[in-house]
Design a protein around this motif. Structure first.
Motif, PDB file in Angstrom:
ATOM      1  N   ALA A   1       0.802  -1.294   0.053  1.00  0.00           N
ATOM      2  CA  ALA A   1       0.011  -0.057  -0.134  1.00  0.00           C
ATOM      3  C   ALA A   1       0.871   1.077   0.153  1.00  0.00           C
ATOM      4  O   ALA A   1       2.002   1.382   0.307  1.00  0.00           O
ATOM      5  N   HIS A   2       0.502   2.204  -0.502  1.00  0.00           N
ATOM      6  CA  HIS A   2       0.949   3.740  -0.528  1.00  0.00           C
ATOM      7  C   HIS A   2       0.369   4.442   0.610  1.00  0.00           C
ATOM      8  O   HIS A   2      -0.800   4.829   0.411  1.00  0.00           O
ATOM      9  N   GLU A   3       1.248   4.974   1.673  1.00  0.00           N
ATOM     10  CA  GLU A   3       0.590   5.656   2.559  1.00  0.00           C
ATOM     11  C   GLU A   3      -0.351   7.063   2.335  1.00  0.00           C
ATOM     12  O   GLU A   3      -1.353   7.096   2.789  1.00  0.00           O
ATOM     13  N   SER A   4       0.175   7.744   1.166  1.00  0.00           N
ATOM     14  CA  SER A   4      -0.559   8.977   0.737  1.00  0.00           C
ATOM     15  C   SER A   4      -2.063   8.528   0.293  1.00  0.00           C
ATOM     16  O   SER A   4      -2.929   9.123   0.434  1.00  0.00           O
ATOM     17  N   VAL A   5      -2.041   7.195  -0.592  1.00  0.00           N
ATOM     18  CA  VAL A   5      -3.113   6.751  -1.047  1.00  0.00           C
ATOM     19  C   VAL A   5      -4.187   6.483   0.235  1.00  0.00           C
ATOM     20  O   VAL A   5      -5.237   6.999   0.086  1.00  0.00           O
TER      21      VAL A   5
ATOM     22  N   VAL B   1      -4.258   7.637   3.157  1.00  0.00           N
ATOM     23  CA  VAL B   1      -4.475   8.589   3.756  1.00  0.00           C
ATOM     24  C   VAL B   1      -5.651   9.534   3.153  1.00  0.00           C
ATOM     25  O   VAL B   1      -6.792   9.799   3.900  1.00  0.00           O
ATOM     26  N   ALA B   2      -5.443   9.366   1.751  1.00  0.00           N
ATOM     27  CA  ALA B   2      -6.299  10.402   0.945  1.00  0.00           C
ATOM     28  C   ALA B   2      -7.791   9.520   0.986  1.00  0.00           C
ATOM     29  O   ALA B   2      -8.885  10.381   0.841  1.00  0.00           O
ATOM     30  N   GLU B   3      -7.969   8.219   1.250  1.00  0.00           N
ATOM     31  CA  GLU B   3      -8.790   7.411   1.256  1.00  0.00           C
ATOM     32  C   GLU B   3      -9.711   7.662   2.762  1.00  0.00           C
ATOM     33  O   GLU B   3     -10.684   6.699   2.969  1.00  0.00           O
ATOM     34  N   GLY B   4      -9.002   8.105   3.594  1.00  0.00           N
ATOM     35  CA  GLY B   4      -9.428   8.086   4.937  1.00  0.00           C
ATOM     36  C   GLY B   4      -9.268   6.948   5.816  1.00  0.00           C
ATOM     37  O   GLY B   4      -9.835   6.522   6.661  1.00  0.00           O
ATOM     38  N   VAL B   5      -8.489   5.953   5.236  1.00  0.00           N
ATOM     39  CA  VAL B   5      -8.386   4.646   5.915  1.00  0.00           C
ATOM     40  C   VAL B   5      -7.488   4.755   7.335  1.00  0.00           C
ATOM     41  O   VAL B   5      -6.596   5.652   7.511  1.00  0.00           O
ATOM     42  N   THR B   6      -7.955   4.173   8.181  1.00  0.00           N
ATOM     43  CA  THR B   6      -7.288   3.800   9.644  1.00  0.00           C
ATOM     44  C   THR B   6      -6.890   2.496   9.830  1.00  0.00           C
ATOM     45  O   THR B   6      -7.561   1.706   9.137  1.00  0.00           O
ATOM     46  N   TYR B   7      -5.969   2.155  10.650  1.00  0.00           N
ATOM     47  CA  TYR B   7      -5.681   0.834  11.071  1.00  0.00           C
ATOM     48  C   TYR B   7      -5.703   1.016  12.728  1.00  0.00           C
ATOM     49  O   TYR B   7      -4.581   1.783  13.046  1.00  0.00           O
ATOM     50  N   PRO B   8      -6.057  -0.355  13.322  1.00  0.00           N
ATOM     51  CA  PRO B   8      -6.718  -1.200  12.632  1.00  0.00           C
ATOM     52  C   PRO B   8      -8.162  -0.869  12.086  1.00  0.00           C
ATOM     53  O   PRO B   8      -8.598  -0.002  12.852  1.00  0.00           O
TER      54      PRO B   8
ATOM     55  N   GLU C   1       5.305   9.348  -8.928  1.00  0.00           N
ATOM     56  CA  GLU C   1       5.046   7.954  -8.183  1.00  0.00           C
ATOM     57  C   GLU C   1       5.386   8.220  -6.728  1.00  0.00           C
ATOM     58  O   GLU C   1       6.162   8.991  -6.530  1.00  0.00           O
ATOM     59  N   PRO C   2       4.650   7.539  -5.794  1.00  0.00           N
ATOM     60  CA  PRO C   2       5.102   7.779  -4.342  1.00  0.00           C
ATOM     61  C   PRO C   2       6.328   7.628  -3.934  1.00  0.00           C
ATOM     62  O   PRO C   2       6.719   8.217  -2.800  1.00  0.00           O
ATOM     63  N   GLU C   3       7.072   6.838  -4.701  1.00  0.00           N
ATOM     64  CA  GLU C   3       8.401   6.578  -3.987  1.00  0.00           C
ATOM     65  C   GLU C   3       9.595   7.289  -4.644  1.00  0.00           C
ATOM     66  O   GLU C   3      10.754   6.742  -4.887  1.00  0.00           O
ATOM     67  N   LEU C   4       9.183   8.240  -5.601  1.00  0.00           N
ATOM     68  CA  LEU C   4       9.895   9.185  -6.190  1.00  0.00           C
ATOM     69  C   LEU C   4       9.606  10.713  -5.703  1.00  0.00           C
ATOM     70  O   LEU C   4       8.728  11.554  -6.165  1.00  0.00           O
TER      71      LEU C   4
END
Lengths: 236, 224
Positions: A223-227, A229-236, B70-73
């Protein structure tokens, strides 16, 4: 036959104990081993000292680990970022300790820890409030401060490819702190997008040699953190 | 203290363009987050600068086209960037070896305050409730060969940012070489703030009034 592959994220982090020092790779979201961090949240270890350049964003990955109350102390250079609210709130209410380290000093302390160098002198932070409590020495007419190497009980990092020996290559600016953390961790755990057969990684391009790696777990589509966060996902 | 917003002087882009004119061709340069990032848009014709971002990229290019990032660049400001032909990626200790080992020619940073002895404060106001965050600023000023500051001459409330002594926590003592503001270009010398150039339409008195330490005029022999 050496094969450092482990079958699951849960198995990869199973022995992380309460009070452990854990280095976590990544600069912002680049290189952040989100799936390993989430497995650590599920595993339950607490009272951790975490070494990372930042303190995470939103309520996933490192920020979620902090939010879950598992981190007693952060060692980092830049504990505020876009969408970073979890750490600032806990810090202001005195519920989490912070050791603020200049970024280059942090990188070098980790490298030194992994290289068997207990301490070194650097000009960074001379004459600033971050020099307080540190030994100063003049060498060839210039002032330096003494900084100590950092080691960890566990390092959690992310790579692009790995082989069964633990040889690693990385993706672009996701490399950042992963190679020195691999050296400085007593147990280094890697999540990688793909595990390839021995011999498939050109020895000339291996960035982290397998000697610094203990466990590899495959996470094909991290997963990408920014994605998140943008989707409002929280864990757990 | 003057509190009105100056209606004269350079815009932020003009300030960035002015800095770019003073960067030697072929320089390896680190640009701080914020106004300094604008400098990369104004490379003079015939010049090539190689941009370093401390999170592990030499040969950083502009932001990607919409949808191609890209998220990693990313850069040190954690914004997506591109890598130009001839770029290289590297780990953090190597990146800071470039900085602390004196291999970078120049860094351009923002400032909260600059003192007339070259002291720089740009990382913390030290206020209650402030989250201290230093990043790579102390490494940059300690290791890079030349340090430029780009900043508005005064704060939003009209207080001078060029001062006799910094009241905010220092990033480094005696580290700044030159300051580029909306009003002037100023060199740090053993005698203090030496005026190098006034922005178009700005008088010496106007700048001196807004500077918190004595401003040394351009010597008559070199004025033109």
């Amino acid at each position: 036959m050496i094969n450092k592959e482990v079958a699951s994220l849960a198995e990869a982090v199973a022995d992380i104990f309460d009070g452990a020092t854990v280095m976590i790779g990544g600069f912002g979201e680049a290189g952040s081993p989100i799936e390993l961090i989430h497995a650590l949240i599920d595993q339950g270890a607490t009272g951790l000292t975490v070494v990372n350049n930042n303190t995470g964003s939103g309520e996933v990955g490192l920020a979620a680990l902090i939010k879950a109350g598992r981190v007693a102390k952060m060692i980092c250079s830049y504990p505020r970022s876009m969408n970073s609210t979890v750490f600032p709130e806990l810090y202001r209410s005195g519920e989490i300790e912070l050791e603020l380290v200049p970024q280059g000093t942090l990188a070098e302390r980790i490298r030194a820890g992994g290289a068997g160098i207990p301490a070194f002198y650097t000009a960074t932070c001379v004459g600033t409030m971050l020099e307080e409590g540190k030994e100063r020495r003049t060498i060839n007419g210039q002032d330096y401060v003494l900084e100590y190497g950092l080691k960890a009980d566990f390092s959690l990092i992310k790579s692009f490819k790995a082989d069964p020996y633990g040889n690693l290559v990385f993706n672009k600016t996701a490399r950042n702190f992963a190679p020195p953390m691999a050296m400085a961790g007593a147990v280094t755990v890697v999540q990688t997008a793909s595990i390839v057969a021995a011999g498939e990684l050109d020895p000339e391009v291996v960035v982290t040699p397998g000697i610094f790696v203990n466990r590899v777990v495959e996470v094909p589509n991290p997963a990408h953190e920014s994605v998140l966060v943008a989707e409002g996902v929280t864990y757990p | 203290m003057k509190s009105e917003k100056p209606t004269i002087g350079l815009s932020r882009d003009e300030m960035a363009q002015r800095v770019a004119m003073d960067i030697p061709d072929g320089s390896y340069v680190n640009l701080g987050i914020g106004i300094p990032e604008r400098i990369s848009r104004f490379v003079p014709d015939g010049c090539e600068f190689i941009y370093h971002t401390e999170n592990g990229l030499l040969g950083m290019g502009p932001s990607p086209e919409e949808g191609e990032g890209e998220p990693e660049l990313i850069n040190a400001g954690k914004r997506q960037v591109t890598a130009l032909p001839g770029a290289s990626y590297f780990q953090h200790p190597d990146s800071f070896a470039m900085i602390r080992g004196g291999h970078l020619d120049l860094c351009v940073l923002g400032a909260l305050q600059v003192a007339c002895n070259g002291d720089l404060a740009n990382w913390s106001t030290g206020g209650p409730g402030a989250i201290p965050a230093v990043g790579g600023a102390m490494d940059l000023v300690a290791g890079v060969k030349s340090v430029f500051v780009i900043t508005q001459h005064c704060t939003k409330t009209g207080d001078p940012k060029l001062v006799d002594a910094c009241t905010y926590p220092l990033t480094g003592p005696g580290v700044v070489n030159r300051i580029y503001t909306d009003l002037a270009v100023i060199e740090i010398t053993a005698d203090g703030f030496q005026l190098v150039e006034l922005s178009p339409g700005v008088s010496f008195e106007y700048v001196a009034e807004r500077t918190g330490a004595p401003l040394i005029p351009i010597p008559v022999s070199s004025a033109n």
